[in-house]
Scaffold this motif. Structure first.
Motif, PDB file in Angstrom:
ATOM      1  N   LEU A 111     -56.281 -27.682  -9.728  1.00  8.78           N
ATOM      2  CA  LEU A 111     -56.133 -26.236  -9.596  1.00  8.78           C
ATOM      3  C   LEU A 111     -56.063 -25.536 -10.940  1.00  8.78           C
ATOM      4  CD1 LEU A 111     -53.551 -25.966  -6.658  1.00  8.78           C
ATOM      5  CD2 LEU A 111     -56.056 -25.989  -6.551  1.00  8.78           C
ATOM      6  N   LEU A 112     -55.578 -26.246 -11.940  1.00 16.81           N
ATOM      7  CA  LEU A 112     -55.378 -25.605 -13.242  1.00 16.81           C
ATOM      8  C   LEU A 112     -56.659 -25.587 -14.079  1.00 16.81           C
ATOM      9  CD1 LEU A 112     -53.157 -24.178 -14.758  1.00 16.81           C
ATOM     10  CD2 LEU A 112     -52.318 -26.374 -15.575  1.00 16.81           C
ATOM     11  N   GLN A 113     -57.719 -26.132 -13.569  1.00 20.80           N
ATOM     12  CA  GLN A 113     -58.984 -26.096 -14.295  1.00 20.80           C
ATOM     13  C   GLN A 113     -59.636 -24.714 -14.240  1.00 20.80           C
ATOM     14  OE1 GLN A 113     -60.139 -28.281 -16.306  1.00 20.80           O
ATOM     15  NE2 GLN A 113     -58.802 -30.000 -15.808  1.00 20.80           N
ATOM     16  N   LYS A 114     -59.256 -23.910 -13.279  1.00 16.47           N
ATOM     17  CA  LYS A 114     -59.849 -22.578 -13.145  1.00 16.47           C
ATOM     18  C   LYS A 114     -59.129 -21.587 -14.064  1.00 16.47           C
ATOM     19  CE  LYS A 114     -61.066 -19.034  -9.747  1.00 16.47           C
ATOM     20  NZ  LYS A 114     -61.015 -18.623  -8.319  1.00 16.47           N
ATOM     21  N   PRO A 115     -59.829 -20.981 -15.020  1.00 17.57           N
ATOM     22  CA  PRO A 115     -59.150 -20.054 -15.943  1.00 17.57           C
ATOM     23  C   PRO A 115     -58.586 -18.829 -15.239  1.00 17.57           C
ATOM     24  CG  PRO A 115     -61.271 -20.765 -16.832  1.00 17.57           C
ATOM     25  CD  PRO A 115     -61.224 -21.216 -15.393  1.00 17.57           C
ATOM     26  N   PHE A 116     -57.434 -18.388 -15.721  1.00 15.03           N
ATOM     27  CA  PHE A 116     -56.804 -17.120 -15.357  1.00 15.03           C
ATOM     28  C   PHE A 116     -56.387 -17.040 -13.891  1.00 15.03           C
ATOM     29  CE2 PHE A 116     -59.808 -16.385 -18.876  1.00 15.03           C
ATOM     30  CZ  PHE A 116     -58.877 -16.134 -19.862  1.00 15.03           C
ATOM     31  N   ASN A 117     -56.242 -18.192 -13.230  1.00 15.63           N
ATOM     32  CA  ASN A 117     -55.695 -18.224 -11.881  1.00 15.63           C
ATOM     33  C   ASN A 117     -54.180 -17.994 -11.978  1.00 15.63           C
ATOM     34  OD1 ASN A 117     -54.738 -18.902  -9.324  1.00 15.63           O
ATOM     35  ND2 ASN A 117     -56.259 -20.519  -9.029  1.00 15.63           N
ATOM     36  N   LYS A 118     -53.687 -16.964 -11.324  1.00 15.70           N
ATOM     37  CA  LYS A 118     -52.261 -16.597 -11.415  1.00 15.70           C
ATOM     38  C   LYS A 118     -51.463 -17.088 -10.204  1.00 15.70           C
ATOM     39  CE  LYS A 118     -53.256 -12.202 -11.834  1.00 15.70           C
ATOM     40  NZ  LYS A 118     -54.740 -12.301 -11.900  1.00 15.70           N
ATOM     41  N   ARG A 119     -51.996 -18.089  -9.490  1.00 11.66           N
ATOM     42  CA  ARG A 119     -51.344 -18.540  -8.261  1.00 11.66           C
ATOM     43  C   ARG A 119     -50.932 -20.012  -8.332  1.00 11.66           C
ATOM     44  NH1 ARG A 119     -55.621 -15.330  -6.986  1.00 11.66           N
ATOM     45  NH2 ARG A 119     -56.999 -17.126  -6.705  1.00 11.66           N
ATOM     46  N   ILE A 120     -50.733 -20.522  -9.531  1.00 12.97           N
ATOM     47  CA  ILE A 120     -50.390 -21.936  -9.690  1.00 12.97           C
ATOM     48  C   ILE A 120     -48.912 -22.042 -10.063  1.00 12.97           C
ATOM     49  CG2 ILE A 120     -50.960 -24.067 -10.885  1.00 12.97           C
ATOM     50  CD1 ILE A 120     -53.735 -22.848 -11.404  1.00 12.97           C
ATOM     51  N   ARG A 121     -48.115 -22.422  -9.106  1.00 11.53           N
ATOM     52  CA  ARG A 121     -46.661 -22.344  -9.270  1.00 11.53           C
ATOM     53  C   ARG A 121     -45.978 -23.511  -8.561  1.00 11.53           C
ATOM     54  NH1 ARG A 121     -43.202 -18.022 -10.264  1.00 11.53           N
ATOM     55  NH2 ARG A 121     -45.054 -16.727 -10.479  1.00 11.53           N
TER      56      ARG A 121
END
Length: 225
Positions: A111-121
């Motif tokens: 999931l963290l491979q996608k830049p600027f995703n603000k939903r990884i928590r």
């Protein structure tokens, strides 16, 4: 007054926050169960890449109250370690036990491979277990944002944080955990860390020692490197 610290040195991030708490914090009871006072304020600490490199090398301020045992503490954040299993059995909660499945899901699904995703928590709070409990997680969440070129900005939120006694060890162990279990396997690196504390505090039994804490001058920092 919210304390805001912009840090390029891990030892001085701690020392500056402690100093400002002692100078500007307010005295209040720690909670409704313990007969102890705290010097308290909310605080935001922004740590840049150099500060994070200090964390990775376990560089501590000379006046830190905890020196021996950091490796044992870090091991409690390793899912495969004996220390982690022991701490999960013996403590009301651990950050590893509360977040590991979430961290694993983020890693396994990239999931963290996608830049600027603000939903990884990853969150620690379980409302129906923790509301009103004396021993509930101090750290509430970790969130991660890929800001491009393999760089990650991490945000941690704390409802309560012992800035004098625990802050340096907590952040070193959290860094080691996140780096080993999430970032390195994904080929990513932590370059910025923003921490928000609803209650950054120092316990009254530490006030005398905390008053002696000062940021290190540049020449002392240079000698550490």
């Amino acid at each position: 007054m919210t304390i805001v610290v912009d840090a390029s040195s891990f030892p001085n991030a701690w020392a500056t926050t402690v100093k400002r708490l002692m100078e500007h914090g307010t005295n209040q009871p720690a909670d409704d169960t313990r007969k102890v006072m705290i010097r308290n304020d909310d605080a935001i600490i922004n740590m840049d890449y150099q500060c994070i490199m200090d964390i990775s090398k376990h560089r501590l301020h000379p006046l830190t109250p905890l020196v021996d045992g950091i490796e044992e503490y870090i091991a409690q954040f390793d899912p495969a370690s004996e220390q982690a299993h022991k701490s999960i059995l013996e403590q009301p909660y651990t950050y590893l036990e509360r977040t590991w499945k979430q961290i694993k899901f983020i890693r396994n699904n990239h999931l963290l491979q996608k830049p600027f995703n603000k939903r990884i928590r990853a969150i620690t709070w379980r409302p129906f277990e923790d509301l009103g409990e004396v021993d509930s997680p101090c750290m509430q969440s970790m969130s991660f944002r890929n800001i491009g070129d393999g760089r990650v900005h991490m945000f941690t939120t704390w409802r309560s944080h012992d800035m004098y006694g625990a802050w340096q060890w907590n952040n070193i162990a959290i860094y080691e955990y996140v780096n080993k279990e999430l970032l390195e396997p994904e080929g990513l690196r932590l370059t910025k860390w923003t921490e928000y504390n609803e209650s950054a505090h120092i316990y009254d039994y530490d006030w005398a020692a905390a008053k002696l804490v000062l940021p290190l001058p540049e020449i002392a920092l240079h000698m550490m490197y």
